[in-house]
Write an enzyme that holds these catalytic residues in place. Sequence first.
Site, PDB file in Angstrom:
ATOM      1  N   LYS A  52       0.790  -1.171  -0.073  1.00  0.00           N
ATOM      2  CA  LYS A  52      -0.093  -0.041  -0.097  1.00  0.00           C
ATOM      3  C   LYS A  52       1.112   1.239   0.138  1.00  0.00           C
ATOM      4  O   LYS A  52       0.449   2.300  -0.650  1.00  0.00           O
ATOM      5  CB  LYS A  52      -1.019   0.022   1.186  1.00  0.00           C
ATOM      6  CG  LYS A  52      -2.012  -0.980   0.966  1.00  0.00           C
ATOM      7  CD  LYS A  52      -3.109  -0.986   2.286  1.00  0.00           C
ATOM      8  CE  LYS A  52      -4.161  -2.174   2.342  1.00  0.00           C
ATOM      9  NZ  LYS A  52      -4.824  -2.087   3.364  1.00  0.00           N
ATOM     10  N   ALA A  68      -0.602   0.768   5.881  1.00  0.00           N
ATOM     11  CA  ALA A  68      -1.288   0.081   7.246  1.00  0.00           C
ATOM     12  C   ALA A  68      -2.158  -1.055   6.706  1.00  0.00           C
ATOM     13  O   ALA A  68      -2.948  -0.883   5.863  1.00  0.00           O
ATOM     14  CB  ALA A  68      -1.621   0.810   8.245  1.00  0.00           C
ATOM     15  N   ASP A  69      -1.952  -2.074   7.239  1.00  0.00           N
ATOM     16  CA  ASP A  69      -3.077  -3.276   7.062  1.00  0.00           C
ATOM     17  C   ASP A  69      -3.289  -3.930   8.362  1.00  0.00           C
ATOM     18  O   ASP A  69      -2.423  -4.107   9.158  1.00  0.00           O
ATOM     19  CB  ASP A  69      -2.682  -4.207   6.240  1.00  0.00           C
ATOM     20  CG  ASP A  69      -3.823  -5.142   5.379  1.00  0.00           C
ATOM     21  OD1 ASP A  69      -4.475  -4.587   4.522  1.00  0.00           O
ATOM     22  OD2 ASP A  69      -3.867  -6.063   5.758  1.00  0.00           O
ATOM     23  N   THR A  70      -4.469  -4.293   8.584  1.00  0.00           N
ATOM     24  CA  THR A  70      -5.061  -5.115   9.794  1.00  0.00           C
ATOM     25  C   THR A  70      -5.431  -6.580   9.350  1.00  0.00           C
ATOM     26  O   THR A  70      -6.180  -6.499   8.486  1.00  0.00           O
ATOM     27  CB  THR A  70      -5.743  -4.342  10.428  1.00  0.00           C
ATOM     28  OG1 THR A  70      -5.274  -3.230  10.877  1.00  0.00           O
ATOM     29  CG2 THR A  70      -6.237  -4.796  11.787  1.00  0.00           C
TER      30      THR A  70
END
EC number: 3.6.1.9
Length: 192
Positions: A52, A68-70
């Site tokens: 990203k 960011a990624d969750t």
Amino acid sequence: MKPLILASSSPRRKELLQQIRYQFTIRTSETDERLEPDWSPEDAVIHLSRKKAEAVFSLHPEAVVIGADTIVVVDGVILGKPFDRQAAKSMLQQLSGRRHQVLTGVTIMSSLKETSFFNQTNVQMYELTDEEIDRYLDSGEPFDKAGSYGIQGLGATLVKEIQGDYYSVMGLPLAETARTLRSFSIEPLTHD
């Protein structure tokens, strides 16, 4: 000071960065979010955050970019965002009465350097009845969230306890992000 860009369309990440008084713009770019089956959850979440950040940084090389990624992990299996109501219900049934992990990966990059890290928080869910799950699904909240719940909304009523960073479960570990941004010479506003 270089401009700060958040490479995320998540309203939660936007609110969190605003909460700690950063001045930033939002830019997103389509990224391939497929994962290799042999990747660990830690590798997967770092990979996604980096993809990203890279996609937006390639269009804005003058900026400092946060990606960011969750993800939600139960028994070593990554639960992504549900594609329909049945998938969301299945995920919530899997999480019911159990402990799982929420990992948020963050990549910050500029023309001078790149840093990636992840934060893991353990979350214990209450035992959920089918009625509770259906009522939560009827709210519409689960459908754009990893693991089919959002701790900052109605999903808070499903969570018995957490061990770790609450903000990471929301999508951005604030303290670690702020400290890392400082190493990029990015500081929050001190007043309105």
